[in-house]
Design a protein around this motif. Structure first.
Motif, PDB file in Angstrom:
ATOM      1  N   ASN A 286      17.618  32.980   0.622  1.00 14.59           N
ATOM      2  CA  ASN A 286      16.920  32.298  -0.475  1.00 14.59           C
ATOM      3  C   ASN A 286      17.889  31.836  -1.551  1.00 14.59           C
ATOM      4  OD1 ASN A 286      14.359  32.513   0.602  1.00 14.59           O
ATOM      5  ND2 ASN A 286      13.759  34.255  -0.665  1.00 14.59           N
ATOM      6  N   GLY A 287      19.008  32.520  -1.709  1.00 18.67           N
ATOM      7  CA  GLY A 287      20.001  32.093  -2.691  1.00 18.67           C
ATOM      8  C   GLY A 287      20.468  30.668  -2.438  1.00 18.67           C
ATOM      9  N   ALA A 288      20.643  30.307  -1.169  1.00 17.13           N
ATOM     10  CA  ALA A 288      21.031  28.942  -0.800  1.00 17.13           C
ATOM     11  C   ALA A 288      19.839  28.005  -0.912  1.00 17.13           C
ATOM     12  CB  ALA A 288      21.603  28.911   0.617  1.00 17.13           C
ATOM     13  N   SER A 289      18.710  28.412  -0.377  1.00 19.86           N
ATOM     14  CA  SER A 289      17.518  27.558  -0.375  1.00 19.86           C
ATOM     15  C   SER A 289      17.062  27.242  -1.797  1.00 19.86           C
ATOM     16  CB  SER A 289      16.379  28.235   0.390  1.00 19.86           C
ATOM     17  OG  SER A 289      16.723  28.391   1.745  1.00 19.86           O
ATOM     18  N   ASP A 290      17.009  28.262  -2.638  1.00 20.09           N
ATOM     19  CA  ASP A 290      16.576  28.059  -4.019  1.00 20.09           C
ATOM     20  C   ASP A 290      17.530  27.118  -4.761  1.00 20.09           C
ATOM     21  OD1 ASP A 290      14.487  29.802  -3.463  1.00 20.09           O
ATOM     22  OD2 ASP A 290      15.342  31.482  -4.596  1.00 20.09           O
ATOM     23  N   PHE A 291      18.834  27.268  -4.511  1.00 18.14           N
ATOM     24  CA  PHE A 291      19.809  26.391  -5.153  1.00 18.14           C
ATOM     25  C   PHE A 291      19.606  24.941  -4.717  1.00 18.14           C
ATOM     26  CE2 PHE A 291      23.788  24.043  -4.698  1.00 18.14           C
ATOM     27  CZ  PHE A 291      24.074  23.842  -6.044  1.00 18.14           C
ATOM     28  N   LEU A 292      19.424  24.703  -3.414  1.00 15.92           N
ATOM     29  CA  LEU A 292      19.251  23.320  -2.948  1.00 15.92           C
ATOM     30  C   LEU A 292      18.001  22.689  -3.543  1.00 15.92           C
ATOM     31  CD1 LEU A 292      20.382  23.498   0.789  1.00 15.92           C
ATOM     32  CD2 LEU A 292      21.612  22.517  -1.169  1.00 15.92           C
TER      33      LEU A 292
END
Length: 154
Positions: A113-119
């Motif tokens: 989620n750290g990557a998904s939320d950032f994108l």
């Protein structure tokens, strides 16, 4: 999205690094038509590699930060694939995230989620993507997270 992505990155306090060079006999990305396939990007921050094992010496929140660093590197690779012009980025299509974790750790999706939320924060709806989040017994150089991505460009 156009210039909005570059402006949004500034608002988020993110400066894209130079696209990381491959560490072995592969290319950092391959473009086929309007799709760019980006090789796995390992967790790396301003102080170097982000290493650790989720469920042992690293918290889920630390893992999510490591995943965000992977997403930043993914965007750096996409920018390189677009000849430096992020205006060409249309959308994120798919992420595959690998989490260095213990056998009993089950929060891999929360880490990625750290990557998904950032994108999504950076790209809005164009950052929404399909995704897999899986565990790995170990990752290269002991990093906490590795993520590969597929993006559409124009």
């Amino acid at each position: 999205m156009s210039n909005g992505l570059e402006a949004r990155l500034v608002e988020l306090g993110v400066t894209l690094p130079d696209a990381p060079a491959p560490a072995a006999n592969y290319v950092p990305f391959v473009q086929i038509g309007d799709i760019v396939y980006v090789s796995g990007q390992i967790s790396n921050g301003p102080d170097g590699l982000i290493t650790g094992k989720l469920g042992d010496d690293m918290s889920t929140e630390q893992g999510a930060d490591a995943a965000k660093s992977c997403a930043i590197s993914l965007l750096a690779q996409v920018k390189a694939a677009c000849g430096g012009d992020l205006n060409r980025l249309v959308r994120a299509v798919k992420l595959t995230g690998f989490v260095n974790s213990t056998a009993d750790y089950t929060d891999q999706p929360k880490v990625i989620n750290g990557a998904s939320d950032f994108l999504v924060a950076a790209m809005g709806d164009a950052g929404r993507h399909s995704r897999s989040a899986v565990s790995a017994a170990s990752l290269p150089l002991g990093v906490a997270v590795e993520i590969e991505g597929i993006f559409q460009i124009k």
